[in-house]
Design a protein around this motif. Sequence first.
Motif, PDB file in Angstrom:
ATOM      1  N   LYS A 194      69.330  20.139  40.456  1.00  0.00           N
ATOM      2  CA  LYS A 194      68.135  19.944  39.632  1.00  0.00           C
ATOM      3  C   LYS A 194      66.928  20.663  40.215  1.00  0.00           C
ATOM      4  CE  LYS A 194      69.438  15.551  37.490  1.00  0.00           C
ATOM      5  NZ  LYS A 194      69.162  14.091  37.403  1.00  0.00           N
ATOM      6  N   HIS A 195      66.817  20.637  41.545  1.00  0.00           N
ATOM      7  CA  HIS A 195      65.714  21.338  42.210  1.00  0.00           C
ATOM      8  C   HIS A 195      65.794  22.844  41.957  1.00  0.00           C
ATOM      9  CE1 HIS A 195      62.874  22.662  45.239  1.00  0.00           C
ATOM     10  NE2 HIS A 195      63.835  23.383  45.821  1.00  0.00           N
ATOM     11  N   GLN A 196      67.007  23.414  42.124  1.00  0.00           N
ATOM     12  CA  GLN A 196      67.177  24.851  41.903  1.00  0.00           C
ATOM     13  C   GLN A 196      66.914  25.222  40.436  1.00  0.00           C
ATOM     14  OE1 GLN A 196      67.534  27.195  44.104  1.00  0.00           O
ATOM     15  NE2 GLN A 196      67.681  25.755  45.824  1.00  0.00           N
ATOM     16  N   GLU A 197      67.374  24.377  39.510  1.00  0.00           N
ATOM     17  CA  GLU A 197      67.138  24.639  38.092  1.00  0.00           C
ATOM     18  C   GLU A 197      65.646  24.621  37.755  1.00  0.00           C
ATOM     19  OE1 GLU A 197      71.332  22.927  36.185  1.00  0.00           O
ATOM     20  OE2 GLU A 197      69.572  21.627  36.326  1.00  0.00           O
ATOM     21  N   ALA A 198      64.924  23.703  38.398  1.00  0.00           N
ATOM     22  CA  ALA A 198      63.475  23.623  38.177  1.00  0.00           C
ATOM     23  C   ALA A 198      62.771  24.865  38.727  1.00  0.00           C
ATOM     24  CB  ALA A 198      62.912  22.361  38.830  1.00  0.00           C
ATOM     25  N   LYS A 202      60.726  27.734  36.616  1.00  0.00           N
ATOM     26  CA  LYS A 202      59.351  28.084  36.981  1.00  0.00           C
ATOM     27  C   LYS A 202      59.217  29.604  37.168  1.00  0.00           C
ATOM     28  CE  LYS A 202      55.326  26.156  37.942  1.00  0.00           C
ATOM     29  NZ  LYS A 202      54.634  25.324  36.936  1.00  0.00           N
ATOM     30  N   LEU A 203      60.194  30.205  37.849  1.00  0.00           N
ATOM     31  CA  LEU A 203      60.165  31.654  38.072  1.00  0.00           C
ATOM     32  C   LEU A 203      60.202  32.423  36.759  1.00  0.00           C
ATOM     33  CD1 LEU A 203      62.586  31.904  41.137  1.00  0.00           C
ATOM     34  CD2 LEU A 203      60.145  32.441  41.154  1.00  0.00           C
ATOM     35  N   LYS A 204      61.003  31.920  35.825  1.00  0.00           N
ATOM     36  CA  LYS A 204      61.097  32.581  34.519  1.00  0.00           C
ATOM     37  C   LYS A 204      59.766  32.488  33.756  1.00  0.00           C
ATOM     38  CE  LYS A 204      66.077  32.163  33.669  1.00  0.00           C
ATOM     39  NZ  LYS A 204      67.108  31.514  32.836  1.00  0.00           N
ATOM     40  N   GLN A 205      59.095  31.358  33.918  1.00  0.00           N
ATOM     41  CA  GLN A 205      57.816  31.164  33.225  1.00  0.00           C
ATOM     42  C   GLN A 205      56.739  32.149  33.701  1.00  0.00           C
ATOM     43  OE1 GLN A 205      56.781  27.054  33.695  1.00  0.00           O
ATOM     44  NE2 GLN A 205      58.383  26.324  32.280  1.00  0.00           N
ATOM     45  N   PHE A 206      56.858  32.622  34.967  1.00  0.00           N
ATOM     46  CA  PHE A 206      55.883  33.592  35.476  1.00  0.00           C
ATOM     47  C   PHE A 206      55.972  34.918  34.702  1.00  0.00           C
ATOM     48  CE2 PHE A 206      56.060  31.393  39.851  1.00  0.00           C
ATOM     49  CZ  PHE A 206      55.036  30.535  39.469  1.00  0.00           C
ATOM     50  N   LYS A 213      63.846  38.580  38.448  1.00  0.00           N
ATOM     51  CA  LYS A 213      64.984  38.976  39.286  1.00  0.00           C
ATOM     52  C   LYS A 213      65.350  37.876  40.284  1.00  0.00           C
ATOM     53  CE  LYS A 213      64.696  43.998  39.078  1.00  0.00           C
ATOM     54  NZ  LYS A 213      64.478  45.248  39.833  1.00  0.00           N
ATOM     55  N   ARG A 214      64.304  37.245  40.845  1.00  0.00           N
ATOM     56  CA  ARG A 214      64.564  36.143  41.771  1.00  0.00           C
ATOM     57  C   ARG A 214      65.249  34.982  41.052  1.00  0.00           C
ATOM     58  NH1 ARG A 214      58.945  34.866  44.224  1.00  0.00           N
ATOM     59  NH2 ARG A 214      60.089  33.113  45.194  1.00  0.00           N
ATOM     60  N   ALA A 215      64.817  34.691  39.832  1.00  0.00           N
ATOM     61  CA  ALA A 215      65.434  33.626  39.041  1.00  0.00           C
ATOM     62  C   ALA A 215      66.900  33.951  38.751  1.00  0.00           C
ATOM     63  CB  ALA A 215      64.669  33.434  37.730  1.00  0.00           C
ATOM     64  N   GLU A 216      67.170  35.222  38.392  1.00  0.00           N
ATOM     65  CA  GLU A 216      68.551  35.628  38.096  1.00  0.00           C
ATOM     66  C   GLU A 216      69.428  35.524  39.350  1.00  0.00           C
ATOM     67  OE1 GLU A 216      67.941  39.502  36.534  1.00  0.00           O
ATOM     68  OE2 GLU A 216      67.575  38.793  34.473  1.00  0.00           O
ATOM     69  N   LEU A 222      73.758  29.723  42.063  1.00  0.00           N
ATOM     70  CA  LEU A 222      74.018  28.365  41.566  1.00  0.00           C
ATOM     71  C   LEU A 222      75.335  28.301  40.801  1.00  0.00           C
ATOM     72  CD1 LEU A 222      72.751  25.550  41.529  1.00  0.00           C
ATOM     73  CD2 LEU A 222      71.601  26.161  39.381  1.00  0.00           C
ATOM     74  N   SER A 223      75.654  29.377  40.097  1.00  0.00           N
ATOM     75  CA  SER A 223      76.899  29.390  39.311  1.00  0.00           C
ATOM     76  C   SER A 223      78.137  29.403  40.203  1.00  0.00           C
ATOM     77  CB  SER A 223      76.922  30.612  38.387  1.00  0.00           C
ATOM     78  OG  SER A 223      77.019  31.811  39.155  1.00  0.00           O
ATOM     79  N   LYS A 224      77.963  29.858  41.465  1.00  0.00           N
ATOM     80  CA  LYS A 224      79.093  29.929  42.384  1.00  0.00           C
ATOM     81  C   LYS A 224      79.306  28.621  43.161  1.00  0.00           C
ATOM     82  CE  LYS A 224      78.789  34.919  43.118  1.00  0.00           C
ATOM     83  NZ  LYS A 224      78.531  36.004  44.095  1.00  0.00           N
ATOM     84  N   VAL A 225      78.352  27.696  43.041  1.00  0.00           N
ATOM     85  CA  VAL A 225      78.484  26.418  43.757  1.00  0.00           C
ATOM     86  C   VAL A 225      79.649  25.624  43.177  1.00  0.00           C
ATOM     87  CG1 VAL A 225      77.393  24.185  44.190  1.00  0.00           C
ATOM     88  CG2 VAL A 225      76.049  26.293  44.397  1.00  0.00           C
ATOM     89  N   GLU A 226      80.529  25.152  44.053  1.00  0.00           N
ATOM     90  CA  GLU A 226      81.646  24.317  43.603  1.00  0.00           C
ATOM     91  C   GLU A 226      81.127  22.905  43.332  1.00  0.00           C
ATOM     92  OE1 GLU A 226      86.054  22.816  45.126  1.00  0.00           O
ATOM     93  OE2 GLU A 226      85.038  24.456  46.175  1.00  0.00           O
ATOM     94  N   ARG A 227      81.122  22.545  42.064  1.00  0.00           N
ATOM     95  CA  ARG A 227      80.542  21.263  41.663  1.00  0.00           C
ATOM     96  C   ARG A 227      81.462  20.103  42.046  1.00  0.00           C
ATOM     97  NH1 ARG A 227      76.135  22.150  37.976  1.00  0.00           N
ATOM     98  NH2 ARG A 227      75.548  24.324  38.357  1.00  0.00           N
ATOM     99  N   LEU A 228      80.880  19.092  42.684  1.00  0.00           N
ATOM    100  CA  LEU A 228      81.631  17.883  43.028  1.00  0.00           C
ATOM    101  C   LEU A 228      81.822  17.031  41.785  1.00  0.00           C
ATOM    102  CD1 LEU A 228      79.778  16.897  46.329  1.00  0.00           C
ATOM    103  CD2 LEU A 228      81.974  18.070  46.127  1.00  0.00           C
ATOM    104  N   GLU A 229      82.994  16.405  41.676  1.00  0.00           N
ATOM    105  CA  GLU A 229      83.242  15.496  40.552  1.00  0.00           C
ATOM    106  C   GLU A 229      82.404  14.238  40.715  1.00  0.00           C
ATOM    107  OE1 GLU A 229      87.177  14.412  39.377  1.00  0.00           O
ATOM    108  OE2 GLU A 229      87.981  16.394  39.892  1.00  0.00           O
ATOM    109  N   GLN A 230      81.911  13.747  39.606  1.00  0.00           N
ATOM    110  CA  GLN A 230      81.148  12.494  39.662  1.00  0.00           C
ATOM    111  C   GLN A 230      82.099  11.343  39.953  1.00  0.00           C
ATOM    112  OE1 GLN A 230      78.970  11.535  36.140  1.00  0.00           O
ATOM    113  NE2 GLN A 230      78.061   9.695  37.006  1.00  0.00           N
TER     114      GLN A 230
END
Length: 578
Positions: A194-198, A202-206, A213-216, A222-230
């Motif tokens: 959630k922090h990274q998404e925020a 914010k970067l995109k809004q600038f 480029k930093r946002a991308e 973030l897309s490469k992070v292995e998501r833990l199952e809830q």
Amino acid sequence: MILNISNLSKSYVGQSVLKEVSFHLEEKEKAAIVGINGSGKTTLLRCILGIEEADEGGIAFSKDKKMAYLAQQHADMEQEDEEYESLSGGQKTKKRLEEILMEKPDLLILDEPTNHLDIGSIQWLEKVLKRYDGAVLLVSHDRYFLDKIVTKVIDLERGKARMYLGNYTAYAEKKKMIREAERKAYENQQAEIKHQEAVIEKLKQFNREKSIKRAESREKLLSKVERLEQPEDLQNEMRLLFMPREASGNDVLIAKDLGKSFDGKRLFSHGTFSIQRGEHVAVIGDNGTGKTTLLKILNGLIQADEGEFRLGSKVKIAYYDQEHAVLHMEKTLFNEIQDTYPDMNNTRVRNVLAAFLFTGDDVYKKVGDLSGGERGRVSLAKLMLSDANFLILDEPTNHLDIQGKEVLEEAIRNYEGTVLYVSHDRYFINQTATRIMELFSNRFDNYIGNYDYYLEKKEDVRSYGDSLQKDTVQNTWVDPEELKKAQEKEAAKQDWASQKEFAAKKRKWETSLKKAEEEIARLEEKITELSTAMEEVGSDAGRLMELHKEQEAAEASLQEQYAIWEESSLALEELEEG
């Protein structure tokens, strides 16, 4: 290795029951399969036994080894076999197990072997299995039994298996730690996502090339992070809370000289005891000693042959009957609750039933069509709604899985009222009882403590038998020579709180004494060193004065430590003398 299970999977009508289950069993090893009702324990056993065929995976059993199976319901016994016709369930279990062990199998598989056994018979089974030289794989809800027997636990949860070394208690502690770690890891990862998404938003809004480029770049990472199952919240966990509407008086029940016989057999006599508000009393004893009969007498369902009892002020009883005679077999679950508590609206009735795992159209099932475990949950729901301040329970853990037992234990531990119950579940007794009342040799013997305390003291009590002097207040049997000493110390040690306070005081003074002794030794050594230094200092008056002041300070500290040592010693002596 005698048995190896590799990636075993099994489904029924498209619903997965076992998912890539893997574990192994060494020769002479004793292991348990545990899990909530419906987790696949019986399916796994049936696959190992060859009764069911797995969809995938392998089962390897050592060649030239023999496997034997003790079924839960003794389905392999012929109805017409006269040897078994007059035996109780417990006697059948013992007889069938003795026959199996004569065949000397290398692997013994047991499905709920302690069902229908009283505590004495379970202890017999524990001794047999401890002496047994082969491997054991068993399914059981008896946690005390598992603690005594197994050194490995295979936990089935949502179709998957996880293996734990150790007995049941070790497994439960490790599983709790793992579950908590998984929950925290998931929550921490979700917070970071959630922090990274925020930050990305914010970067995109600038709306500048560099920030985009930093946002991308962050999005790519973030897309490469292995998501833990809830971690799934266990939807199949009862929610149980006992809450008395009002407190009773201090004296909840007083019984005097109760006696009862059936068909010429004396169950008990001269039953004299009292129960105080807040006590959790477990009634134990062999099958047929009259435990359930006692509860029925106290509930007014049958009459005692001799003696009397009375309830205290403002006592309101709620009764849990192991035969569920308080339920109406012809009613639906919904009507069973609503007819008993007509002031409850439909939503409230549904919410209560949902708390006991009955949802959707389940509420329209007839009580008579339910399993034993389901009827037990309905009885517990009615018990919870009663607002009673005195619960009388007959075998409340029967048909509950381990998770259900733990929920019930927690509810009883948190209950501010009084509890009297019959149970053969020793783990449950250990967790909930503040006093044991044993029906033994037609009499009531009391032990102020849990089941482990009872085990520690029972041989002393039984070996003295009728030669012991009786404490008529609680009917507790004690050695006459020790009675006077015990009575003198009773005021200081009459309950757990005073014992805890006594232990804390003792630790405090022991620590103080030890520290004083260590400091005295250090100071005495320092004073000796200073004296030697003063002799060797020569004509340096300034240095001599410094050493003299140090010595004076050390002497003063030494006197203080002597005073502390004396105070601590006297305090310990007074504590020990009571």
